[in-house]
Each structure stands twice: as C-alpha cells, then as structure tokens.
Design a protein around this motif. Structure first.
Motif, PDB file in Angstrom:
ATOM      1  N   VAL A  43       0.828  -1.216   0.000  1.00 32.00           N
ATOM      2  CA  VAL A  43       0.000   0.000   0.000  1.00 32.00           C
ATOM      3  C   VAL A  43       0.860   1.264   0.000  1.00 32.00           C
ATOM      4  O   VAL A  43       0.536   2.256  -0.674  1.00 32.00           O
ATOM      5  N   TRP A  44       1.966   1.231   0.733  1.00 31.60           N
ATOM      6  CA  TRP A  44       2.806   2.432   0.904  1.00 31.60           C
ATOM      7  C   TRP A  44       3.262   3.022  -0.443  1.00 31.60           C
ATOM      8  O   TRP A  44       3.014   4.200  -0.732  1.00 31.60           O
ATOM      9  N   PRO A  45       3.911   2.205  -1.317  1.00 33.58           N
ATOM     10  CA  PRO A  45       4.341   2.797  -2.597  1.00 33.58           C
ATOM     11  C   PRO A  45       3.190   3.115  -3.538  1.00 33.58           C
ATOM     12  O   PRO A  45       3.299   4.023  -4.370  1.00 33.58           O
ATOM     13  N   LEU A  46       2.067   2.377  -3.414  1.00 34.81           N
ATOM     14  CA  LEU A  46       0.909   2.708  -4.256  1.00 34.81           C
ATOM     15  C   LEU A  46       0.405   4.115  -3.939  1.00 34.81           C
ATOM     16  O   LEU A  46       0.064   4.892  -4.845  1.00 34.81           O
ATOM     17  N   GLU A 102       7.554  12.537 -17.834  1.00 36.66           N
ATOM     18  CA  GLU A 102       6.727  11.827 -18.820  1.00 36.66           C
ATOM     19  C   GLU A 102       6.791  10.314 -18.662  1.00 36.66           C
ATOM     20  O   GLU A 102       6.015   9.578 -19.285  1.00 36.66           O
ATOM     21  N   HIS A 103       7.726   9.844 -17.838  1.00 44.20           N
ATOM     22  CA  HIS A 103       7.829   8.404 -17.568  1.00 44.20           C
ATOM     23  C   HIS A 103       7.646   8.124 -16.071  1.00 44.20           C
ATOM     24  O   HIS A 103       8.226   7.169 -15.549  1.00 44.20           O
ATOM     25  N   ALA A 104       6.883   8.950 -15.398  1.00 44.21           N
ATOM     26  CA  ALA A 104       6.670   8.782 -13.964  1.00 44.21           C
ATOM     27  C   ALA A 104       6.110   7.388 -13.674  1.00 44.21           C
ATOM     28  O   ALA A 104       5.167   6.949 -14.336  1.00 44.21           O
ATOM     29  N   PRO A 105       6.704   6.664 -12.714  1.00 44.54           N
ATOM     30  CA  PRO A 105       6.253   5.299 -12.416  1.00 44.54           C
ATOM     31  C   PRO A 105       4.791   5.269 -11.983  1.00 44.54           C
ATOM     32  O   PRO A 105       4.297   6.180 -11.321  1.00 44.54           O
ATOM     33  N   GLY A 106       4.112   4.206 -12.362  1.00 43.30           N
ATOM     34  CA  GLY A 106       2.721   4.021 -11.978  1.00 43.30           C
ATOM     35  C   GLY A 106       2.550   2.882 -10.989  1.00 43.30           C
ATOM     36  O   GLY A 106       3.528   2.399 -10.411  1.00 43.30           O
ATOM     37  N   VAL A 242       5.676  -6.548 -19.367  1.00 45.34           N
ATOM     38  CA  VAL A 242       7.068  -6.112 -19.436  1.00 45.34           C
ATOM     39  C   VAL A 242       7.223  -4.774 -20.173  1.00 45.34           C
ATOM     40  O   VAL A 242       8.002  -3.903 -19.740  1.00 45.34           O
ATOM     41  N   THR A 243       6.474  -4.573 -21.238  1.00 41.15           N
ATOM     42  CA  THR A 243       6.595  -3.315 -21.987  1.00 41.15           C
ATOM     43  C   THR A 243       6.161  -2.129 -21.137  1.00 41.15           C
ATOM     44  O   THR A 243       6.810  -1.069 -21.134  1.00 41.15           O
ATOM     45  N   THR A 244       5.073  -2.310 -20.405  1.00 39.05           N
ATOM     46  CA  THR A 244       4.583  -1.237 -19.534  1.00 39.05           C
ATOM     47  C   THR A 244       5.587  -0.939 -18.426  1.00 39.05           C
ATOM     48  O   THR A 244       5.855   0.227 -18.112  1.00 39.05           O
ATOM     49  N   LEU A 245       6.164  -2.000 -17.835  1.00 44.88           N
ATOM     50  CA  LEU A 245       7.132  -1.796 -16.755  1.00 44.88           C
ATOM     51  C   LEU A 245       8.383  -1.079 -17.266  1.00 44.88           C
ATOM     52  O   LEU A 245       8.936  -0.210 -16.581  1.00 44.88           O
ATOM     53  N   LEU A 246       8.819  -1.416 -18.461  1.00 43.39           N
ATOM     54  CA  LEU A 246      10.017  -0.772 -19.015  1.00 43.39           C
ATOM     55  C   LEU A 246       9.768   0.699 -19.353  1.00 43.39           C
ATOM     56  O   LEU A 246      10.697   1.512 -19.361  1.00 43.39           O
ATOM     57  N   SER A 247       8.500   1.031 -19.597  1.00 46.44           N
ATOM     58  CA  SER A 247       8.199   2.429 -19.942  1.00 46.44           C
ATOM     59  C   SER A 247       7.790   3.256 -18.733  1.00 46.44           C
ATOM     60  O   SER A 247       7.453   4.432 -18.854  1.00 46.44           O
ATOM     61  N   GLY A 248       7.796   2.652 -17.537  1.00 47.30           N
ATOM     62  CA  GLY A 248       7.496   3.392 -16.324  1.00 47.30           C
ATOM     63  C   GLY A 248       6.409   2.761 -15.482  1.00 47.30           C
ATOM     64  O   GLY A 248       6.293   3.044 -14.303  1.00 47.30           O
ATOM     65  N   GLY A 249       5.619   1.896 -16.041  1.00 43.37           N
ATOM     66  CA  GLY A 249       4.580   1.204 -15.255  1.00 43.37           C
ATOM     67  C   GLY A 249       3.391   2.084 -15.007  1.00 43.37           C
ATOM     68  O   GLY A 249       2.703   1.903 -14.006  1.00 43.37           O
TER      69      GLY A 249
END
Length: 249
Positions: A43-46, A102-106, A242-249
């Motif tokens: 929960v913390w990082p979410l 523009e690549h902020a992690p999700g 994997v593609t989503t994670l490499l682009s920031g998730g």
C-alpha cells in the motif's frame, strides 16, 4: 491539492530520508503481524505513486538518489530479515522518483517492487516461528536441513533485489532508461549494492552456524504453495506487462 502539498505527502510514501524513518519503523520494527507488514510494503508505494504528479523539481531527484544510496549501504550490514526488507523497501521506493516526468512510475512499478517484499515478510514470519528469529548467521545450513525453506528464501530474495526475469528487474531497467545519465548510473550503483547485500544475507542463512538437534521442520507442501503460487503469478504478470514496466509502469 497544491503541488507543494502533494509533493510533501508523496515524500512520506515514496520515502525520502529522514521521512523514510516512519516507513522503516512500521515495516521493520513496529508491526509484528506478517500480513500487516506485507500490506505496508504494497500500500505504501501505491499511495506514493498516486501522489507524484506531472512536475517533480530537479533537486528532489538528488534527494531521492541520496536516500536510495543511504539505505542500500545500510543494507550491507543488516542481518535481521525484517529490517533488511524495510531498508530495501526504503531504497527501492525512493528510486521511483528518478524517471523524467513523462515516464513517472505508476502502480504496476510500485507493485513490481512491493510484492516480493510482502512475500519476504511472510517468509520472515515462517523463520521466526521455527527458529525464534529471522537473523542470518544465528543458524545456518538451511539448504541442508530445510531445502524447501532455503529455496523459497533464495528465490524471494532474488526477486526482492530485482534480479532478471522478476518484475522488479524491468521496473529498475525502466528507471535507468528514463532517468538522466548521472541518475541512471546512481540507480545502477544502488542496484549493485542490493545484489551484494543479498549475497551476504543468503551466505548467513546457508553457511552460518550449524543447526543443532532438534532441527526445525521444513516448509510443508501447503506453506510452500502459499508462497510459491503468488510468486509464480507475480513472475508471469511481470512478463505479460514487461513493456509497460520498461516504460514506467
């Protein structure tokens, strides 16, 4: 919520030193329940990635890298698996500040780093139940006496330090690809320190003081499935996204 207030809230949940002390205290010391500690790791990082907006001031990247390095270095000397996991989480979640806006992690990136730590919290509870403490060097020969437990500990530790094939590997690769050059090098150094710390941790459990009779039991089939099935689903989901994670998730 104003940008300043949003950023102030975010530095508690993608924890930056010294605000990271709250996270480390909860996940490493205060919470005794493995389920509660596992929930904190997820929960913390979410909450953190949901608070990071489109603008992150450049000076905050330097603060985040310093925090990640600080906890990575502290990880090298840590022997208690509870605190080890908390320090690793503080270091890992701080790295999520580094990519350009523009690549902020999700939330997928947050889950990619948080889920293995949550599973490691469950395994720490199993070690404490059998040995009284999840402390490397206190007892050893895990791979000889409890091979299932040793295998689960090895795989979950490798997953937590973002080894190849696990989702964290793609998350950190994305961080390095989308941060500036200097910050990418810094992130790779942090990553290297995690790997070194994982080797020291596993050496302590596998090669430490020999166990004396009576030897605690190994993982049962049900306990192994409770850890193995989520881990297998986790790896499969990482390969799917994997593609989503490499682009920031």
């Amino acid at each position: 919520m104003s940008d300043a207030l949003r950023l102030f809230a975010a530095i508690w949940f993608l924890p930056l030193f010294p605000f990271s002390g709250v996270f480390v205290y909860l996940a490493g010391r205060k919470l005794r329940s493995a389920a509660a500690r596992g929930a904190v790791f997820i929960v913390w990082p979410l909450l953190g990635v949901s608070l990071v907006g489109a603008y992150v001031p450049p000076w905050l990247h330097a603060w985040a890298l310093f925090s990640a390095l600080l906890y990575a270095v502290r990880l090298l000397a840590m022997r208690d698996l509870r605190l080890w996991s908390a320090y690793l989480g503080a270091s890992a979640f701080a790295l999520l500040w580094l990519p350009l806006p523009e690549h902020a992690p999700g939330w997928l990136a947050a889950l990619g780093l948080g889920i293995p730590l949550a599973l490691l919290a469950q395994l720490a509870a199993v070690l404490e139940e059998r040995f009284g403490a999840a402390y490397c060097g206190l007892y050893g020969g895990l791979y000889l006496k409890q091979p299932r437990l040793a295998g689960a500990l090895t795989l979950l530790t490798l997953s937590a330090v973002a080894s190849p094939i696990f989702p964290g590997f793609f998350v950190l690769t994305g961080v390095a690809l989308h941060a500036g050059f200097a910050y990418a090098i810094g992130a790779l150094i942090v990553w290297l320190l995690w790997t070194w710390a994982a080797v020291l941790l596993l050496q302590g459990f596998m090669l430490g003081k020999p166990q004396t009779a009576p030897v605690p039991s190994d993982l049962s089939g049900a306990e192994l499935a409770a850890l193995g099935v989520p881990a297998a689903v986790f790896v499969g989901a990482g390969l799917f996204f994997v593609t989503t994670l490499l682009s920031g998730g």
